[in-house]
Write an enzyme that holds these catalytic residues in place. Structure first.
Site, PDB file in Angstrom:
ATOM      1  N   LYS A 169     -21.950  36.994  21.027  1.00 42.17           N
ATOM      2  CA  LYS A 169     -21.517  35.613  21.222  1.00 42.17           C
ATOM      3  C   LYS A 169     -22.471  34.698  20.447  1.00 42.17           C
ATOM      4  O   LYS A 169     -23.690  34.766  20.644  1.00 42.17           O
ATOM      5  CB  LYS A 169     -21.583  35.310  22.716  1.00 42.17           C
ATOM      6  CG  LYS A 169     -20.548  34.343  23.217  1.00 42.17           C
ATOM      7  CD  LYS A 169     -20.685  34.268  24.736  1.00 42.17           C
ATOM      8  CE  LYS A 169     -19.659  33.400  25.368  1.00 42.17           C
ATOM      9  NZ  LYS A 169     -19.946  33.195  26.798  1.00 42.17           N
TER      10      LYS A 169
HETATM   11  C1  E4P Z   1     -17.372  31.360  28.470  1.00 43.46           C
HETATM   12  O1  E4P Z   1     -17.614  32.318  27.790  1.00 43.46           O
HETATM   13  C2  E4P Z   1     -18.376  30.665  29.285  1.00 43.46           C
HETATM   14  O2  E4P Z   1     -19.267  31.616  29.784  1.00 43.46           O
HETATM   15  C3  E4P Z   1     -17.786  29.964  30.480  1.00 43.46           C
HETATM   16  O3  E4P Z   1     -16.406  30.083  30.576  1.00 43.46           O
HETATM   17  C4  E4P Z   1     -18.369  28.634  30.781  1.00 43.46           C
HETATM   18  O4  E4P Z   1     -17.771  28.120  31.952  1.00 43.46           O
HETATM   19  P1  E4P Z   1     -18.363  26.873  32.760  1.00 43.46           P
HETATM   20  O5  E4P Z   1     -18.010  25.645  32.015  1.00 43.46           O
HETATM   21  O6  E4P Z   1     -17.676  26.937  34.084  1.00 43.46           O
HETATM   22  O7  E4P Z   1     -19.841  27.092  32.847  1.00 43.46           O
END
Ligand code: E4P
Length: 217
Positions: free
Chosen positions: A83
């Site tokens: 990522k």
């Molecule tokens: C995606 O890969 C992120 O980890 C995640 O969906 C972030 O979500 P949040 O905005 O609830 O922290």
């Protein structure tokens, strides 16, 4: 549509994986912190729990260090998906990593133009953050619609991974728009199976079955 779970809690992942409905896992530095565990160890355990992609995020901000971190993460397991953030250095790393055969998830996407760049950089997944977009007065689902339109216009292979989903309506709307993947916290995924009339129906059937005095086994 593929279902990923957004957590680094291995007990939750194990429980959902047992349903056979889980296609992958996404983590981020915040979720790793929440797990209280060592990053590389927890990612290795998660990779053993699911066959699909497990997103593990680099934390460096510059391309060279991102590549070094990615090299370590890629060694954990074949299903690790690197990522990277949606920055110029992140996109540069995305291109280099996908050219080298790695799976890459470009994260922290908040505009369709950013998603266009990620697709051009060869991203395996683009992660538009629906909930955080909504939190800031924008329309997160409209963002998913725009990205779907653009990717279809040019037949980009990058999969739209709708992220930061907060409730079942987000999941439903993403499915209607045609997101390729959704990632959501375990509680949101479990909520999808719930309906008050299902519970009420079960109660009624159980009560009437008891009145028959019969057993199946
Ligand atoms: C995606 O890969 C992120 O980890 C995640 O969906 C972030 O979500 P949040 O905005 O609830 O922290």
């Amino acid at each position: 549509m593929k279902f990923f779970v957004d957590t680094a809690d291995t007990a939750e992942i194990r429980e959902l994986a047992a349903t056979g409905l889980l296609d992958g896992v996404t983590t981020n530095p915040t979720l790793i912190h929440k797990s209280g565990r060592k990053f590389l160890e927890v990612v290795e355990e998660i990779c053993g729990l699911v066959d699909g992609p497990v997103s593990a995020e680099v934390v460096a901000l510059d391309h060279e260090t991102m590549m070094k971190e990615a090299e370590i993460l890629r060694k954990i397991a074949d299903n690790v998906c690197i990522k990277v953030p949606l920055t110029i250095d992140g996109l540069k790393s995305c291109k280099a990593l996908t050219d080298d055969g790695a799976l890459v998830n470009v994260t922290l996407c908040f505009s369709a133009n950013q998603a266009l760049l990620a697709a051009k950089a060869g991203a395996s997944f683009i992660s538009p953050f629906v909930g955080r977009h909504d939190d800031n007065g924008f329309d997160g689902l409209a963002l998913i619609e725009d990205i779907r339109l653009i990717y279809d216009n040019y037949q980009f292979d990058t999969e739209i991974l709708a992220a930061s989903l907060r409730h079942p309506i987000h999941v439903l709307e993403c499915a209607k728009i045609g997101a390729d993947v959704i990632t959501a916290p375990p509680a949101v995924i479990k909520m999808l199976s719930k309906h008050v009339l299902t519970d009420k129906g079960l109660e009624g059937f159980a009560a009437d079955w008891a009145k028959t005095g019969q057993t199946i086994l």
